[in-house]
Every structure is written in C-alpha cells, then in structure tokens.
Scaffold this active site. Structure first.
Site, short mmCIF file in Angstrom:
data_model
loop_
_atom_site.label_atom_id
_atom_site.label_comp_id
_atom_site.label_asym_id
_atom_site.label_seq_id
_atom_site.Cartn_x
_atom_site.Cartn_y
_atom_site.Cartn_z
NE ARG A 166 120.72 24.35 113.41
CZ ARG A 166 119.65 23.54 113.44
NH1 ARG A 166 118.71 23.63 112.51
NH2 ARG A 166 119.53 22.65 114.39
CB SER A 239 125.10 21.08 116.24
OG SER A 239 124.00 20.33 116.68
CD GLU A 333 124.71 25.70 114.34
OE1 GLU A 333 123.55 26.09 114.30
OE2 GLU A 333 125.44 25.83 115.34
N1 EPU Z 1 124.23 10.32 115.65
C1 EPU Z 1 125.26 9.49 115.97
N2 EPU Z 1 126.08 9.82 117.01
C2 EPU Z 1 125.90 10.95 117.72
C3 EPU Z 1 124.85 11.80 117.39
C4 EPU Z 1 124.02 11.49 116.35
O1 EPU Z 1 125.47 8.45 115.35
O2 EPU Z 1 126.68 11.19 118.64
C5 EPU Z 1 123.36 9.97 114.54
C6 EPU Z 1 122.19 9.09 114.98
O3 EPU Z 1 122.08 8.06 114.04
C7 EPU Z 1 120.98 9.98 114.86
C8 EPU Z 1 121.40 11.02 113.85
O4 EPU Z 1 122.81 11.13 113.95
O5 EPU Z 1 119.88 9.26 114.42
C9 EPU Z 1 120.78 12.38 114.14
O6 EPU Z 1 121.10 12.74 115.48
P1 EPU Z 1 120.16 13.68 116.37
O7 EPU Z 1 118.74 13.30 116.24
O8 EPU Z 1 120.76 13.76 117.73
O9 EPU Z 1 120.26 15.08 115.67
P2 EPU Z 1 121.45 15.84 114.94
O10 EPU Z 1 121.25 15.73 113.48
O11 EPU Z 1 122.78 15.43 115.45
C10 EPU Z 1 120.12 18.07 114.79
C11 EPU Z 1 120.37 19.51 115.10
C12 EPU Z 1 120.17 19.79 116.57
C13 EPU Z 1 118.76 19.37 116.97
C14 EPU Z 1 118.58 17.89 116.64
C15 EPU Z 1 117.18 17.36 116.96
C16 EPU Z 1 121.98 20.29 113.44
C17 EPU Z 1 123.39 20.72 113.17
N3 EPU Z 1 121.72 19.89 114.68
O12 EPU Z 1 121.15 17.33 115.43
O13 EPU Z 1 120.31 21.18 116.78
O14 EPU Z 1 118.52 19.61 118.34
O15 EPU Z 1 118.82 17.69 115.23
O16 EPU Z 1 116.33 17.50 115.89
O17 EPU Z 1 121.14 20.33 112.54
C18 EPU Z 1 122.08 22.76 117.09
O18 EPU Z 1 121.90 23.13 115.93
O19 EPU Z 1 122.94 23.32 117.82
C19 EPU Z 1 121.30 21.66 117.62
C20 EPU Z 1 121.51 21.15 118.81
#
Ligand code: EPU
Length: 343
Positions: A166, A239, A333
C-alpha cells in the site's frame, strides 16, 4: 489549453466518504495536454495542487483545500497482444474496474483479483492497490508521469515507482508527479492467481479468470467493499488502516489466535480488522454520524450528516483502543487532503 478553472467547488460529492469542504480552485482534466497549462497556472499563483481520481481513497478536511484540485477524466485503453503478453496503456481517468473487466474478457491474467476496487486507474499505483495476494505493482510495465516541478513527461518502470505494501513513490512524495497513464503487462491466456484460502473456497473448483473475478466481487460485496448505492456501509474509503507489519518478536507477544502472515523479510503482517474487533470495537460500532462498518471492522463509515472531524475522532478512538490493548499503532491508509493525520 488551460482547462476551465472554477472556484469553491464542494469536494464531498466527489468522494466515496461524502465528507469535507471545498476546493478553492477546481478543474476537470479531459485531455492529458491540459495538465501542463493547469500546473503552470497553479505554479504562477504559488498554489498547491492535488489530483483527484475516483475519490474512493481520500479524506478531505472540513476546511477544504486552499489550492487547485485537478479531477482526472482522461479516457483511453490501448490494447496490444504480443507473443503471449497482453499490454494495455490506460489513461489515468479510466475507472479501474472497467480495465479489470476488459482484461478478464480478453483472457489476460494478472489483475483478476483486483476486481471491484473502486477508483480510477491513475490512483491505483499511488497506494499499490492489492487484494487476495495480488498487487498492481506486479502487473505494471510503466507509469507515464508529469514531473510537477520541471513540467516534463517521464516514463517510470515498476522499479522506479518504489512500490511497497500500500505504498509507492507517488504516496511518499505526493508533490512530485502527476500520473498520466499506466501500462500493464498481462499474461495472455494465463492462469488466475488463487493464493488465498478464502478465494479458493469461494471458487469451489471452478476454473478461469471470469470465475475468479465473479468470486472476488461476491467476497467484496459481502464485506461492503464494492460501491453499491443500496449498501448502508457504502460511504467509506475502503480499509481505513493498513495491516500493521511488526517484528517477529513483537508478534510473538500477541495473542496466539490472532491471524498473522509471515513476510519474506522475517517480519509479520497482522490483520488490522482482527485487532480492532478484539480490542473491543465491534462491527457496527457507532459514534454519532460515523461508525465501524457492520461488515468489516477495517472500514470506517459515514452514515450521513457528519463531518471529517467526526470521522477523525472515531479513527483516533480506534487507533488509541488498539494501541492500549495490543501496543500496535495503526497507520491510516487513505490520502489526506487539507490536513495531516495527527501522529
Ligand atoms: N478480520 C477480522 N475482522 C474483520 C475483518 C478482518 O477479524 O472485521 C480478520 C480475519 O481473521 C481475516 C483477516 O482479518 O482473516 C483478513 O481480513 P480480510 O481477508 O477481509 O482482509 P484485510 O486484511 O482486512 C486486505 C486489504 C483489502 C483487500 C483484502 C482482500 C489492506 C489494508 N486491506 O484487507 O483492501 O480487499 O485484504 O485481500 O491491506 C483496501 O485496501 O481498501 C482494501 C479493501
């Protein structure tokens, strides 16, 4: 030719959060050739300049921006198939997801997991958009930029863009370049990237790029991460915090059941959404007109009638709560316009 420059244009309707004040000066850029005259105009007046794409990753101060906002509306996608590679040069103002949809239709692999990400193509390299183990950095062949000081055009290869998680030179040095177009190199008839278990499960064995796109869109929809007018969580900047990267020693001191992703450099990426929820801030938490998305703890939502000040108060509360509970300092972010994140 100098584009039409108008005064005091509200920016809130041009952002997905729907928050913030006006731009002192504002112009829509329909052709890349309008950029140099617009930047020269601002330079003569010693005004700061901000280039706005789809407005899906920007937080605008309530006081607005005392400079010139250039909203990029340039159009054009030039495709070329060449010995197993599909290249496309995309003008900055094109909607990112239209590019993904066309790449998938053309059976060109490399950006299928980046389906459904709101915003413009010119904004995509700024934060090196990523999802499901894919980042735009790995598909970028070059980025055509206008050097905002010298007002000449350069082509940067992916190495020169300084991409990180990012992160990019465009995010670190926002005053330096304006992105004009992005050239992607994709694999003609290449296989889709299915690296994440969540995506693999959603695919249920269905092969092909089109199925990956559909599965990613369905997953994002479930998390309110696709722009949808009917979704009560729709007013967000995706995010709000990045997933924090900490040393292995620091990660070792955190709860064992916390999701963690070891990185090649030995450090560990944590899940910010998990940290927020386990610090006691549940999905759907409200602080007046703003709150935490009811579908994903990492997205902060404006429910209407709020201000950027309200959003910032919530963001600082989330930051402090996670810091107090886990000793981890979350980093925002989105890009801030007309203000800075109070470190
Ligand atoms: N999780 C929770 N609670 C939540 C959300 C997530 O406990 O409300 C935990 C879960 O255990 C899950 C882990 O966090 O396994 C990862 O969650 P998720 O797969 O939803 O992805 P993320 O890390 O929260 C990132 C990106 C997203 C992207 C997703 C899918 C960043 C900051 N965000 O989110 O990108 O769509 O992965 O790969 O890296 C963005 O940057 O705006 C964005 C939406």
């Amino acid at each position: 030719m100098l584009p039409v420059i108008v005064e005091n244009v509200p920016l809130a309707p041009l952002t997905t959060l729907g928050l913030g004040g006006a731009a002192r000066f504002f112009a829509e850029i329909a052709f890349a050739a309008e950029m140099t005259p617009a930047l020269t105009w601002a330079k003569d007046k010693k005004l700061p300049v901000f280039t706005l794409g789809g407005g899906s990753n920007v937080v605008v101060a309530d006081e607005g921006f005392a400079g010139l906002v250039l909203r990029l509306r340039t159009r054009g996608r030039r495709w070329c198939d060449d010995s197993g590679e599909t290249r496309v040069e995309v003008e900055a103002g094109e909607a990112w997801d239209d590019v993904v949809a066309e790449a998938v239709a053309r059976e060109a692999a490399g950006i299928e997991c980046l389906s459904g990400i709101p915003g413009s193509t010119g904004a995509a390299p700024v934060q090196n958009i990523g999802a499901y183990g894919q980042e735009i950095a790995s598909a970028i062949r070059r980025v055509r930029v206008l050097d905002r000081q010298c007002l000449d055009t350069h082509e940067l290869d992916a190495g020169a863009c300084g991409f990180g998680y990012r992160d990019s030179i465009f995010k670190r040095e926002p005053e330096r370049f304006a992105i004009l177009s992005v050239t992607l190199a994709l694999a003609k008839n290449g296989p889709p990237l299915v690296r994440y278990a969540e995506l693999d499960a959603a695919l249920a064995g269905r092969p092909g790029l089109a199925n990956v796109r559909e599965a990613v869109l369905a997953l994002r929809r479930k998390k309110s991460m696709v722009l949808d007018e009917a979704d009560p969580n729709r007013r967000s900047a995706g995010s709000f915090f990045t997933n924090p990267v900490v040393t292995a020693a620091a990660a070792g001191g955190l709860p064992e059941d916390m999701p963690r992703f070891p990185l090649p450099d030995g450090r560990v990426k944590l899940a910010a959404g998990w940290l927020i929820e386990h610090a006691g801030l549940a999905k759907g938490f409200r602080m007046g007109p703003v709150g935490i998305s009811s579908r994903h703890a990492l997205a902060l939502v404006h429910h209407g009638g709020g201000t950027t000040k309200d959003l910032l108060r919530l963001a600082l509360h989330v930051h402090q709560t996670v810091l107090d509970r886990f000793g981890v300092s979350l980093i925002p972010e989105p890009v801030f316009l007309g203000m800075v994140w109070p470190d």
